[in-house]
Structures are given as C-alpha cells and as structure tokens.
Design a protein around this motif. Structure first.
Motif, PDB file in Angstrom:
ATOM      1  N   GLY A  67       0.837  -1.192   0.000  1.00  0.00           N
ATOM      2  CA  GLY A  67       0.000   0.000   0.000  1.00  0.00           C
ATOM      3  C   GLY A  67       0.866   1.234   0.000  1.00  0.00           C
ATOM      4  N   GLN A  68       0.426   2.254   0.756  1.00  0.00           N
ATOM      5  CA  GLN A  68       1.219   3.472   0.848  1.00  0.00           C
ATOM      6  C   GLN A  68       0.980   4.162   2.184  1.00  0.00           C
ATOM      7  OE1 GLN A  68       0.227   5.981  -2.453  1.00  0.00           O
ATOM      8  NE2 GLN A  68      -1.903   6.223  -1.864  1.00  0.00           N
ATOM      9  N   VAL A  69       2.039   4.821   2.658  1.00  0.00           N
ATOM     10  CA  VAL A  69       1.958   5.676   3.831  1.00  0.00           C
ATOM     11  C   VAL A  69       1.798   7.097   3.299  1.00  0.00           C
ATOM     12  CG1 VAL A  69       3.142   6.523   5.883  1.00  0.00           C
ATOM     13  CG2 VAL A  69       3.476   4.157   5.141  1.00  0.00           C
ATOM     14  N   ALA A  75       3.524  10.649  -0.513  1.00  0.00           N
ATOM     15  CA  ALA A  75       2.992   9.287  -0.411  1.00  0.00           C
ATOM     16  C   ALA A  75       4.175   8.343  -0.608  1.00  0.00           C
ATOM     17  CB  ALA A  75       1.930   9.040  -1.462  1.00  0.00           C
ATOM     18  N   LEU A  76       4.355   7.416   0.307  1.00  0.00           N
ATOM     19  CA  LEU A  76       5.480   6.486   0.264  1.00  0.00           C
ATOM     20  C   LEU A  76       4.958   5.079  -0.022  1.00  0.00           C
ATOM     21  CD1 LEU A  76       8.532   5.926   0.841  1.00  0.00           C
ATOM     22  CD2 LEU A  76       7.844   5.541   3.228  1.00  0.00           C
ATOM     23  N   PRO A  77       5.283   4.487  -1.190  1.00  0.00           N
ATOM     24  CA  PRO A  77       4.865   3.112  -1.470  1.00  0.00           C
ATOM     25  C   PRO A  77       5.542   2.141  -0.494  1.00  0.00           C
ATOM     26  CG  PRO A  77       5.684   4.202  -3.458  1.00  0.00           C
ATOM     27  CD  PRO A  77       6.032   5.072  -2.295  1.00  0.00           C
ATOM     28  N   ILE A  78       4.791   1.156  -0.017  1.00  0.00           N
ATOM     29  CA  ILE A  78       5.341   0.166   0.917  1.00  0.00           C
ATOM     30  C   ILE A  78       4.866  -1.229   0.524  1.00  0.00           C
ATOM     31  CG2 ILE A  78       5.631   1.700   2.894  1.00  0.00           C
ATOM     32  CD1 ILE A  78       2.821  -0.017   3.637  1.00  0.00           C
ATOM     33  N   GLU A  95      -2.713   3.380   3.710  1.00  0.00           N
ATOM     34  CA  GLU A  95      -3.734   2.905   2.775  1.00  0.00           C
ATOM     35  C   GLU A  95      -3.327   1.545   2.227  1.00  0.00           C
ATOM     36  OE1 GLU A  95      -4.000   5.892  -0.261  1.00  0.00           O
ATOM     37  OE2 GLU A  95      -5.154   7.248   1.024  1.00  0.00           O
ATOM     38  N   ASN A  96      -4.263   0.603   2.261  1.00  0.00           N
ATOM     39  CA  ASN A  96      -4.044  -0.709   1.656  1.00  0.00           C
ATOM     40  C   ASN A  96      -4.518  -0.619   0.203  1.00  0.00           C
ATOM     41  OD1 ASN A  96      -4.008  -3.351   0.812  1.00  0.00           O
ATOM     42  ND2 ASN A  96      -5.001  -4.167   2.629  1.00  0.00           N
ATOM     43  N   LEU A  97      -3.638  -0.856  -0.735  1.00  0.00           N
ATOM     44  CA  LEU A  97      -3.963  -0.732  -2.154  1.00  0.00           C
ATOM     45  C   LEU A  97      -4.212  -2.076  -2.835  1.00  0.00           C
ATOM     46  CD1 LEU A  97      -1.340   2.006  -3.127  1.00  0.00           C
ATOM     47  CD2 LEU A  97      -3.751   2.311  -2.485  1.00  0.00           C
ATOM     48  N   ASN A  99      -5.945  -6.315  -2.802  1.00  0.00           N
ATOM     49  CA  ASN A  99      -7.061  -7.177  -2.453  1.00  0.00           C
ATOM     50  C   ASN A  99      -6.616  -8.260  -1.469  1.00  0.00           C
ATOM     51  OD1 ASN A  99      -9.646  -8.134  -2.485  1.00  0.00           O
ATOM     52  ND2 ASN A  99      -9.398  -9.318  -4.355  1.00  0.00           N
ATOM     53  N   GLU A 100      -5.731  -7.897  -0.562  1.00  0.00           N
ATOM     54  CA  GLU A 100      -5.259  -8.786   0.496  1.00  0.00           C
ATOM     55  C   GLU A 100      -5.019  -7.941   1.744  1.00  0.00           C
ATOM     56  OE1 GLU A 100      -0.860  -9.857   0.192  1.00  0.00           O
ATOM     57  OE2 GLU A 100      -1.254  -9.160  -1.848  1.00  0.00           O
ATOM     58  N   ILE A 101      -4.937  -8.578   2.880  1.00  0.00           N
ATOM     59  CA  ILE A 101      -4.697  -7.856   4.135  1.00  0.00           C
ATOM     60  C   ILE A 101      -3.290  -7.277   4.142  1.00  0.00           C
ATOM     61  CG2 ILE A 101      -4.392  -8.173   6.621  1.00  0.00           C
ATOM     62  CD1 ILE A 101      -6.736 -10.136   6.521  1.00  0.00           C
ATOM     63  N   LEU A 102      -3.171  -6.041   4.593  1.00  0.00           N
ATOM     64  CA  LEU A 102      -1.879  -5.405   4.821  1.00  0.00           C
ATOM     65  C   LEU A 102      -1.670  -5.421   6.335  1.00  0.00           C
ATOM     66  CD1 LEU A 102      -0.565  -2.142   3.246  1.00  0.00           C
ATOM     67  CD2 LEU A 102      -0.166  -2.679   5.616  1.00  0.00           C
ATOM     68  N   SER A 103      -0.575  -6.006   6.788  1.00  0.00           N
ATOM     69  CA  SER A 103      -0.335  -6.076   8.230  1.00  0.00           C
ATOM     70  C   SER A 103       1.050  -5.545   8.563  1.00  0.00           C
ATOM     71  CB  SER A 103      -0.501  -7.511   8.745  1.00  0.00           C
ATOM     72  OG  SER A 103       0.410  -8.371   8.110  1.00  0.00           O
ATOM     73  N   ALA A 104       1.189  -5.091   9.809  1.00  0.00           N
ATOM     74  CA  ALA A 104       2.458  -4.499  10.240  1.00  0.00           C
ATOM     75  C   ALA A 104       2.601  -4.602  11.750  1.00  0.00           C
ATOM     76  CB  ALA A 104       2.539  -3.045   9.806  1.00  0.00           C
ATOM     77  N   LEU A 105       3.834  -4.503  12.185  1.00  0.00           N
ATOM     78  CA  LEU A 105       4.177  -4.397  13.597  1.00  0.00           C
ATOM     79  C   LEU A 105       4.738  -3.002  13.801  1.00  0.00           C
ATOM     80  CD1 LEU A 105       4.596  -5.695  16.390  1.00  0.00           C
ATOM     81  CD2 LEU A 105       6.873  -6.346  15.608  1.00  0.00           C
ATOM     82  N   SER A 106       4.192  -2.278  14.772  1.00  0.00           N
ATOM     83  CA  SER A 106       4.626  -0.916  15.070  1.00  0.00           C
ATOM     84  C   SER A 106       5.376  -0.906  16.394  1.00  0.00           C
ATOM     85  CB  SER A 106       3.417   0.004  15.178  1.00  0.00           C
ATOM     86  OG  SER A 106       3.768   1.228  15.780  1.00  0.00           O
TER      87      SER A 106
END
Length: 113
Positions: A67-69, A75-78, A95-97, A99-106
């Motif tokens: 997605g992107q931050v 806007a930063l693609p990730i 933003e999740n761009l 059709n799958e879950i975007l997950s992260a550890l903060s």
C-alpha cells in the motif's frame, strides 16, 4: 528464566473501519517495564487508517501486503518486508492498495532529552 520473557498481546480492537489493532498486554512480570510501545495492526483490502499524529517516534515493519503511507509531504509506497520510519508530531495514515490484508508491527517510543 528472568532474562527473557514472553510478551502477550491484548484483545483485538477496531481502530477504524477495516483497521484492527492489538497492543502489548504485558510482560508477565509487573515489576518489568517495556521502554517501547508495540502494536500489531492490519488493514482490510482497500481500507485506510484514520489520519493522525502523536508525540512518539514510530517504526513499522510491514509483514504482509502492500500500500502506501501518506504524510503531509508525500505518499510512500510500501510492501511486505519494508521498514518505515515515522517522525513524531506529523500527520500520517496508511492505505491498503491491494485485495489482500496489509499487516504491520509498530514499535514506538517517546524521545528522551
């Protein structure tokens, strides 16, 4: 074993529509404190988090999806495997761009002076 401890996550909560978060519940020993805040979060396909800012510095490890931050200046693609550094007191959201879950550890912390 006192030099290594398991960390437990709290209940999953809804942060905003399509955005789920889990915070660290505890270290198992009330005498031990953690110098950082840990949050695991995920965004449903095509969901976006709410724009916000906070006084803590934050690093995200993107664990799945892409997605992107969005920040005030760009806007930063990730994608999965990326590390994202977020400065304190700056408005940002994710933003999740796909059709799958975007997950992260903060991992976040307050600056010391």
């Amino acid at each position: 074993m006192k030099n290594a401890q398991l960390i437990t996550l709290g209940d999953i909560t809804v942060y905003s529509p399509g955005v789920l978060m889990q915070t660290v519940k505890g270290l198992g020993d009330p005498q031990t404190t953690c110098p950082v805040d840990l949050i695991e979060f995920r965004l449903d396909p095509f969901a976006a988090s709410t724009p916000h800012s906070h006084p803590a510095t934050e690093i995200w490890r993107i664990t799945s999806g892409y997605g992107q931050v969005i920040t005030e200046d760009a806007a930063l693609p990730i994608k999965a495997g990326d590390l994202v550094f977020l400065r304190p007191d700056r408005i940002h959201h994710l933003e999740n761009l796909a059709n799958e879950i975007l997950s992260a550890l903060s991992i976040s912390w307050m600056a010391t002076r």
